[in-house]
Design an enzyme around this catalytic site. Structure first.
Site, PDB file in Angstrom:
ATOM      1  N   ASP A 201       0.859  -1.208   0.132  1.00 31.89           N
ATOM      2  CA  ASP A 201      -0.096   0.069   0.027  1.00 31.89           C
ATOM      3  C   ASP A 201       0.828   1.234   0.029  1.00 31.89           C
ATOM      4  O   ASP A 201       1.436   1.473   1.243  1.00 31.89           O
ATOM      5  CB  ASP A 201      -0.622  -0.102   1.420  1.00 31.89           C
ATOM      6  CG  ASP A 201      -1.831   1.207   1.397  1.00 31.89           C
ATOM      7  OD1 ASP A 201      -1.599   2.143   0.696  1.00 31.89           O
ATOM      8  OD2 ASP A 201      -2.795   1.172   2.116  1.00 31.89           O
ATOM      9  N   THR A 227      -3.343   5.566  -2.862  1.00 28.98           N
ATOM     10  CA  THR A 227      -4.064   6.725  -3.112  1.00 28.98           C
ATOM     11  C   THR A 227      -3.758   7.729  -4.328  1.00 28.98           C
ATOM     12  O   THR A 227      -2.339   7.579  -4.550  1.00 28.98           O
ATOM     13  CB  THR A 227      -4.300   7.703  -1.717  1.00 28.98           C
ATOM     14  OG1 THR A 227      -3.050   8.141  -1.550  1.00 28.98           O
ATOM     15  CG2 THR A 227      -4.823   6.701  -0.538  1.00 28.98           C
ATOM     16  N   LYS A 230      -2.103  11.911  -2.262  1.00 27.12           N
ATOM     17  CA  LYS A 230      -0.865  12.273  -1.428  1.00 27.12           C
ATOM     18  C   LYS A 230       0.231  12.872  -2.153  1.00 27.12           C
ATOM     19  O   LYS A 230      -0.050  13.998  -2.981  1.00 27.12           O
ATOM     20  CB  LYS A 230      -0.943  11.140  -0.336  1.00 27.12           C
ATOM     21  CG  LYS A 230      -2.019  10.787   0.442  1.00 27.12           C
ATOM     22  CD  LYS A 230      -1.861   9.682   1.340  1.00 27.12           C
ATOM     23  CE  LYS A 230      -3.209   9.404   2.039  1.00 27.12           C
ATOM     24  NZ  LYS A 230      -3.316   8.108   2.910  1.00 27.12           N
TER      25      LYS A 230
HETATM   26  C1  LIG Z   1      -4.098   7.456   3.486  1.00 29.37           C
HETATM   27  C2  LIG Z   1      -3.804   5.756   3.448  1.00 29.37           C
HETATM   28  C3  LIG Z   1      -4.993   5.128   3.156  1.00 29.37           C
HETATM   29  C4  LIG Z   1      -6.292   5.346   2.711  1.00 29.37           C
HETATM   30  O1  LIG Z   1      -6.680   6.500   2.028  1.00 29.37           O
HETATM   31  P1  LIG Z   1      -8.391   6.817   1.926  1.00 29.37           P
HETATM   32  O2  LIG Z   1      -8.277   7.458   0.806  1.00 29.37           O
HETATM   33  O3  LIG Z   1      -8.382   7.989   3.230  1.00 29.37           O
HETATM   34  O4  LIG Z   1      -9.247   5.783   2.325  1.00 29.37           O
HETATM   35  C5  LIG Z   1      -4.589   3.663   2.927  1.00 29.37           C
HETATM   36  N1  LIG Z   1      -3.494   3.228   3.269  1.00 29.37           N
HETATM   37  C6  LIG Z   1      -2.348   4.098   3.510  1.00 29.37           C
HETATM   38  C7  LIG Z   1      -1.093   3.424   3.765  1.00 29.37           C
HETATM   39  C8  LIG Z   1      -2.729   5.321   3.670  1.00 29.37           C
HETATM   40  O5  LIG Z   1      -1.486   6.367   4.344  1.00 29.37           O
END
Ligand SMILES: *Cc1c(COP(=O)(O)O)cnc(C)c1O
Length: 417
Positions: A201, A227, A230
């Site tokens: 992830d 995502t 970010k």
């Molecule tokens: C931000 C994040 C997510 C989730 O993102 P959302 O769009 O808020 O559901 C998943 N995994 C990690 C490691 C993250 O930092």
């Protein structure tokens, strides 16, 4: 301004007014929340476009609604650009969020009650990796690894031992609050040894990975989720990448498995984001994020502030406030008054609740998007250090706030006309 809001201010002055106040907050303050960024005007325009008017359930060429020819073109562009950006065989750009992307992988490759092995939430992991309050902790068994208590970094040997003992179906790597490089290859090897799948992830570090400022997980582990909002600096949303052999199961898990119609305005904006990310300027931007984080970390350390693991390799750092005799909550509130937005965060060996915490998470993606460089990072580091060391000094906080606003206004987030 790239969004004039001329209709909105007529139709709904209350919301228009709230958005304007938020615009001023973003403009006059410093955003150091590591998971946030500032999208381009082009991304904003695509997100606010008429692409929102249409249902497009299904995938390009196989829709359940007529009239999708242009939506097909938009989604194909998004998929192709994402594949090119990361060198992926297959991409799914429909997940509404990072959590949905993770959910789709679990849904495709795990039965209810099977086991996830992932990083502990209070040591850097994410809710969607198996927290008891998340569906992941309710539908699946969960075993979790942390960081080594001494080095505060991942101990791959220990993860390997746990994998042998726990026999998970999926091993999850990737984090929300880990300032060091993650060895994705090591994670896939651990998974291979125990017959598990490996999911990386890369939500936080996707921009760094795309621009080779962090080793990639794509083509290295079985599934990469991310995502898009970010370090990738796109609209809020998620995406999944994998090899061709997993494509069909992943696509089915996203739709119809757990979502209905895709947000085609957001997918169009994802396409714009990926196009921007393919440009050389995006690599320069991500290099600067890392340089800025290093300078900010050095400044904090030289001011006597302890950072978890002693520094950073990526876009974020974790401040340990234990020896300032402060909680993360107190520091977050004080810095907020000074115009510096950060979030309280648990640290390894945490003794306080997640609502109080002993740490702060600080990241450079948003301030770097505004064009700030090393000199500004030194200044920001001094402000943070002075506030956390003298948290009751309201005069100081007010003074810092004036200086923060003055600097922020020199780096506008959007063109002003
Ligand atoms: C931000 C994040 C997510 C989730 O993102 P959302 O769009 O808020 O559901 C998943 N995994 C990690 C490691 C993250 O930092």
């Amino acid at each position: 301004m790239c969004n004039h809001m001329s209709y909105l201010s007529q139709t709904d002055p209350e919301i228009a007014d709230i958005i304007e106040k938020e615009r001023l907050r973003q403009t006059n303050g410093l955003e150091l929340i590591a998971s946030e960024n500032i999208v381009s005007c082009a991304v904003l325009e695509a997100m606010g476009s008429i692409m929102t008017n249409k249902y497009a359930e299904g995938y390009p060429g196989k829709r359940y609604y007529g009239g999708c020819e242009f939506h097909d073109q938009a989604e194909n562009l998004a998929r192709d650009r994402l594949k090119k950006l990361f060198g992926a065989q297959h991409a799914n750009v429909q997940p509404h969020s990072g959590t949905q992307a993770n959910m789709a992988v679990y849904f495709a490759y795990m039965k209810l009650g099977e086991k996830i092995l992932s990083m502990k939430l209070n040591q850097g992991g994410h809710l969607s990796h198996g927290a008891p309050v998340s569906f992941t902790g309710k539908f699946y068994q969960v075993a979790q690894y942390g960081v080594d208590p001494k080095t505060e970094t991942l101990d791959y040997g220990a993860v390997g031992e746990m994998a042998k003992k726990e026999k998970p179906q999926i091993i999850v790597c990737g984090a929300s609050a880990y300032p060091r490089i993650i060895d994705f290859k090591a994670f896939q090897e651990i998974a291979d040894d125990v017959g598990a799948y490996c999911m990386a992830d890369i939500a936080h570090i996707a921009g760094l990975v795309a621009t080779k400022q962090h080793p990639t997980s794509v083509g290295v582990v079985n599934f990469t989720t991310t995502t898009t909002h970010k370090t990738l600096r796109g609209p809020r949303g998620g995406a999944i990448m994998c090899n061709e052999e997993y494509a069909q199961a992943i696509d089915k898990a996203v739709f119809p498995g757990m979502q209905g119609g895709p947000l085609m305005n957001v997918i169009s904006a994802k396409a714009v984001c990926f196009e921007e990310a393919l440009r050389p300027s995006f690599t320069e931007y991500n290099k600067q994020i890392v340089k800025n984080a290093k300078v900010l970390a050095e400044t904090l350390i030289n001011s006597g502030i302890r950072l978890v693991s002693g520094g950073t390799d990526n876009h974020l750092m974790l401040i340990d406030l234990t020896n300032q005799h402060l909680t993360g909550l107190e520091a977050e509130v004080a810095l907020g008054k000074a115009g510096i937005t950060v979030n309280k965060n648990t640290i390894p060996n945490e003794t306080k609740s997640p609502f109080v915490t002993s740490g702060l998470r600080v990241g450079t993606p948003a301030v770097t998007s505004r064009g700030m460089k090393e000199a500004e990072m030194r200044q920001i580091g001094h402000w943070i250090a002075s506030v956390v060391k003298d948290i009751k000094n309201e005069t100081l906080i007010a003074q810092v706030n004036r200086e923060v606003t003055a600097m922020a206004q020199k780096f506008p987030i959007y063109p002003t006309v």
